[in-house]
Scaffold this motif. Structure first.
Motif, PDB file in Angstrom:
ATOM      1  N   LEU A  46       0.832  -1.208   0.000  1.00  0.00           N
ATOM      2  CA  LEU A  46       0.000   0.000   0.000  1.00  0.00           C
ATOM      3  C   LEU A  46       0.868   1.261   0.000  1.00  0.00           C
ATOM      4  O   LEU A  46       0.596   2.216  -0.738  1.00  0.00           O
ATOM      5  N   VAL A  47       1.920   1.244   0.804  1.00  0.00           N
ATOM      6  CA  VAL A  47       2.803   2.415   0.866  1.00  0.00           C
ATOM      7  C   VAL A  47       3.468   2.637  -0.508  1.00  0.00           C
ATOM      8  O   VAL A  47       3.598   3.779  -0.968  1.00  0.00           O
ATOM      9  N   ALA A  48       3.817   1.543  -1.197  1.00  0.00           N
ATOM     10  CA  ALA A  48       4.410   1.675  -2.540  1.00  0.00           C
ATOM     11  C   ALA A  48       3.380   2.212  -3.540  1.00  0.00           C
ATOM     12  O   ALA A  48       3.686   3.088  -4.354  1.00  0.00           O
ATOM     13  N   PHE A  49       2.154   1.713  -3.457  1.00  0.00           N
ATOM     14  CA  PHE A  49       1.070   2.204  -4.323  1.00  0.00           C
ATOM     15  C   PHE A  49       0.901   3.713  -4.118  1.00  0.00           C
ATOM     16  O   PHE A  49       0.818   4.492  -5.071  1.00  0.00           O
ATOM     17  N   ALA A  50       0.877   4.118  -2.861  1.00  0.00           N
ATOM     18  CA  ALA A  50       0.667   5.541  -2.543  1.00  0.00           C
ATOM     19  C   ALA A  50       1.826   6.384  -3.072  1.00  0.00           C
ATOM     20  O   ALA A  50       1.613   7.458  -3.648  1.00  0.00           O
ATOM     21  N   ALA A  51       3.060   5.891  -2.888  1.00  0.00           N
ATOM     22  CA  ALA A  51       4.223   6.666  -3.345  1.00  0.00           C
ATOM     23  C   ALA A  51       4.151   6.849  -4.858  1.00  0.00           C
ATOM     24  O   ALA A  51       4.398   7.947  -5.379  1.00  0.00           O
ATOM     25  N   LYS A  52       3.777   5.769  -5.562  1.00  0.00           N
ATOM     26  CA  LYS A  52       3.695   5.828  -7.020  1.00  0.00           C
ATOM     27  C   LYS A  52       2.646   6.852  -7.474  1.00  0.00           C
ATOM     28  O   LYS A  52       2.792   7.480  -8.519  1.00  0.00           O
ATOM     29  N   ASN A  53       1.610   7.002  -6.690  1.00  0.00           N
ATOM     30  CA  ASN A  53       0.517   7.890  -7.083  1.00  0.00           C
ATOM     31  C   ASN A  53       0.537   9.220  -6.336  1.00  0.00           C
ATOM     32  O   ASN A  53      -0.468   9.932  -6.312  1.00  0.00           O
ATOM     33  N   ASN A  54       1.697   9.502  -5.731  1.00  0.00           N
ATOM     34  CA  ASN A  54       1.862  10.788  -5.056  1.00  0.00           C
ATOM     35  C   ASN A  54       0.805  11.032  -3.982  1.00  0.00           C
ATOM     36  O   ASN A  54       0.246  12.119  -3.888  1.00  0.00           O
ATOM     37  N   GLN A  55       0.525   9.952  -3.223  1.00  0.00           N
ATOM     38  CA  GLN A  55      -0.468  10.060  -2.144  1.00  0.00           C
ATOM     39  C   GLN A  55       0.236   9.940  -0.796  1.00  0.00           C
ATOM     40  O   GLN A  55       1.231   9.225  -0.669  1.00  0.00           O
ATOM     41  N   LYS A  56      -0.275  10.622   0.203  1.00  0.00           N
ATOM     42  CA  LYS A  56       0.253  10.463   1.551  1.00  0.00           C
ATOM     43  C   LYS A  56      -0.388   9.239   2.202  1.00  0.00           C
ATOM     44  O   LYS A  56      -1.404   8.740   1.720  1.00  0.00           O
ATOM     45  N   VAL A  57       0.224   8.791   3.309  1.00  0.00           N
ATOM     46  CA  VAL A  57      -0.264   7.597   3.992  1.00  0.00           C
ATOM     47  C   VAL A  57      -0.465   7.894   5.475  1.00  0.00           C
ATOM     48  O   VAL A  57       0.424   8.455   6.119  1.00  0.00           O
ATOM     49  N   ARG A  58      -1.627   7.513   6.004  1.00  0.00           N
ATOM     50  CA  ARG A  58      -1.821   7.532   7.452  1.00  0.00           C
ATOM     51  C   ARG A  58      -1.480   6.145   7.986  1.00  0.00           C
ATOM     52  O   ARG A  58      -1.768   5.130   7.350  1.00  0.00           O
ATOM     53  N   GLY A  59      -0.906   6.110   9.164  1.00  0.00           N
ATOM     54  CA  GLY A  59      -0.632   4.833   9.810  1.00  0.00           C
ATOM     55  C   GLY A  59      -1.714   4.547  10.834  1.00  0.00           C
ATOM     56  O   GLY A  59      -2.038   5.389  11.669  1.00  0.00           O
ATOM     57  N   HIS A  60      -2.297   3.348  10.767  1.00  0.00           N
ATOM     58  CA  HIS A  60      -3.410   2.989  11.665  1.00  0.00           C
ATOM     59  C   HIS A  60      -3.223   1.554  12.088  1.00  0.00           C
ATOM     60  O   HIS A  60      -3.355   0.693  11.250  1.00  0.00           O
ATOM     61  N   ASN A  61      -2.961   1.228  13.279  1.00  0.00           N
ATOM     62  CA  ASN A  61      -2.662   2.074  14.407  1.00  0.00           C
ATOM     63  C   ASN A  61      -1.575   1.387  15.249  1.00  0.00           C
ATOM     64  O   ASN A  61      -1.257   0.221  14.990  1.00  0.00           O
ATOM     65  N   LEU A  62      -1.071   2.030  16.265  1.00  0.00           N
ATOM     66  CA  LEU A  62       0.037   1.445  17.037  1.00  0.00           C
ATOM     67  C   LEU A  62      -0.403   0.848  18.372  1.00  0.00           C
ATOM     68  O   LEU A  62       0.330   0.029  18.934  1.00  0.00           O
ATOM     69  N   CYS A  63      -1.539   1.255  18.878  1.00  0.00           N
ATOM     70  CA  CYS A  63      -1.978   0.748  20.191  1.00  0.00           C
ATOM     71  C   CYS A  63      -3.500   0.792  20.269  1.00  0.00           C
ATOM     72  O   CYS A  63      -4.090   1.871  20.231  1.00  0.00           O
ATOM     73  N   TRP A  64      -4.110  -0.390  20.352  1.00  0.00           N
ATOM     74  CA  TRP A  64      -5.572  -0.512  20.338  1.00  0.00           C
ATOM     75  C   TRP A  64      -5.949  -1.744  21.145  1.00  0.00           C
ATOM     76  O   TRP A  64      -5.117  -2.639  21.309  1.00  0.00           O
ATOM     77  N   HIS A  65      -7.203  -1.816  21.596  1.00  0.00           N
ATOM     78  CA  HIS A  65      -7.605  -3.019  22.339  1.00  0.00           C
ATOM     79  C   HIS A  65      -8.113  -4.121  21.412  1.00  0.00           C
ATOM     80  O   HIS A  65      -8.260  -5.258  21.826  1.00  0.00           O
ATOM     81  N   ASN A  66      -8.427  -3.775  20.149  1.00  0.00           N
ATOM     82  CA  ASN A  66      -8.951  -4.764  19.204  1.00  0.00           C
ATOM     83  C   ASN A  66      -7.879  -5.229  18.225  1.00  0.00           C
ATOM     84  O   ASN A  66      -6.892  -4.537  18.019  1.00  0.00           O
TER      85      ASN A  66
END
Ligand code: XIL
Length: 361
Positions: A91-111
């Motif tokens: 996904l990060v490669a797809f976004a880079a190719k299409n000049n899109q930014k990426v949100r990271g989801h997530n680092l700490c969750w109960h689920n």
């Protein structure tokens, strides 16, 4: 701006015509957002990237993407000593190719926690396990993530604590300081990503939402005053179309307070559940579009609101049919594009709200 009855009726009347005449030459959400320095996008599930009509739509419409599941502990850290970055790297490669930014989801969750965690974690080692996970995952993507949801959904007022914190595995192991551990570790792993606290049920008008807003505000205020590096609030915005008018005054007061804390804001998971509406498609689409318009006009009037992401882009891929399907068995229509990737009234409500928004610096 609230949609007038006339504009609203126009949306309904225009739906079939609009859908059939839409072409790549129509203004896109991405382009409209770019004019205002506003990021627009959606969650992506890895499987959808195999579908060419989907990837075309995502390329055209999104300037920011977020992985729907692949960066969660369960998938990215399947064994104590093994990380699996294959899907999220794609996904990060797809976004880079299409000049899109990426949100990271997530680092700490109960689920969606890795199953190994429970058998290994103790109050003594849990902070280190959390730090190591964040160092590995946020470190792997260092410099490539627009913003990280560092902690997701820490508040659950129904659990009955005075501070509103959810009685999660993290709280049980580490107490309230787990949030400090997570944000501090994220700041160390990636100094560029905007560190975000993300939660749901903050937007609409009910005592439940009001109570949750107060608890989230208390949490953010406390973190800011103690120098914990929280930089943004993510409003998930899983909204409901009820067909009844909404009163947004409590929400506006909450946004004023968040603005005073100096935090950025992102709409991170927008969709509008149509379960409470009758089956008629144009009626549902119009009511869903009205909520999109009302909500986005409000939040976009604030320059601190920097990004809007929907939780999926087309009705072909919405998580909402899973847990609570409509009682009549019809598929829900919560997103701006239909299952054939055609724009719906919600798309035009988004476009209108973006075009009416002030430009961000
Ligand atoms: C959901 C995904 O959409 C589903 O595919 C998965 O089965 C469960 O999680 N709040 C969040 C998201 O922060 O991570 C959730 O995503 C939806 C609610």
């Amino acid at each position: 701006m609230v949609l007038s009855r006339r504009t609203f009726t126009k949306f309904v009347a225009a739906t079939p015509a609009i859908s059939s005449c839409y072409s790549a030459s129509s203004e896109t959400l991405r382009d409209a957002g770019a004019k205002k320095n506003l990021l627009i996008g959606s969650a992506v599930s890895f499987r959808q990237l195999e579908r060419p009509d989907y990837t075309t739509l995502l390329r055209e419409q999104a300037s920011i993407v977020v992985s729907e599941n692949d960066m969660k502990w369960l998938l990215i850290h399947p064994e104590a000593e093994r990380y699996d970055f294959a899907h999220s790297d794609a996904l990060v490669a797809f976004a880079a190719k299409n000049n899109q930014k990426v949100r990271g989801h997530n680092l700490c969750w109960h689920n969606q926690m890795s199953t190994w965690f429970q058998s290994i974690a103790t109050p003594e080692n849990a902070a280190d396990l959390l730090r190591r996970h964040i160092a590995e995952v946020a470190g792997h993507y260092r410099g490539r993530i627009h913003s990280w949801d560092v902690v997701n959904e820490a508040i659950n007022v129904d659990d009955g604590r005075p501070d509103g914190l959810r009685k999660s595995q993290w709280l049980n192991l580490l107490g309230p300081q787990y949030l400090d551990v997570a944000f501090t570790a994220a700041a160390k792993a990636d100094g560029q990503a905007i560190l975000t606290y993300n939660d749901y049920d903050l937007e609409q008008d009910s005592p439940k939402h009001e109570g949750k807003r107060a608890a989230v505000l208390q949490l953010l205020t406390s973190m800011k005053s103690r120098g914990i590096p929280v930089q943004a609030l993510g409003l998930q915005a899983h909204l409901h179309a009820t067909g009844k008018p909404d009163n947004w005054s409590g929400f506006e007061r909450f946004l004023d307070s968040v603005d005073k804390l100096g935090l950025q804001m992102f709409i991170t998971e927008l969709d509008v559940d149509d379960s409470e509406l009758p089956g008629d498609v144009s009626e549902r689409d119009a009511a869903v579009a009205k909520v999109y318009g009302d909500f986005l006009n409000r939040v976009l009037s604030r320059k601190s609101l920097k990004a809007v992401l929907t939780w999926g882009i087309s009705d072909a891929n919405t998580w909402l049919n899973g847990r609570h399907p409509r009682p009549d068995g019809l598929r829900k229509r919560p997103l701006p594009f239909d299952a054939e990737m055609k724009p719906k009234p919600a798309f035009y409500a988004m476009l209108e709200a973006i075009n009416s928004a002030p430009a961000r610096s």
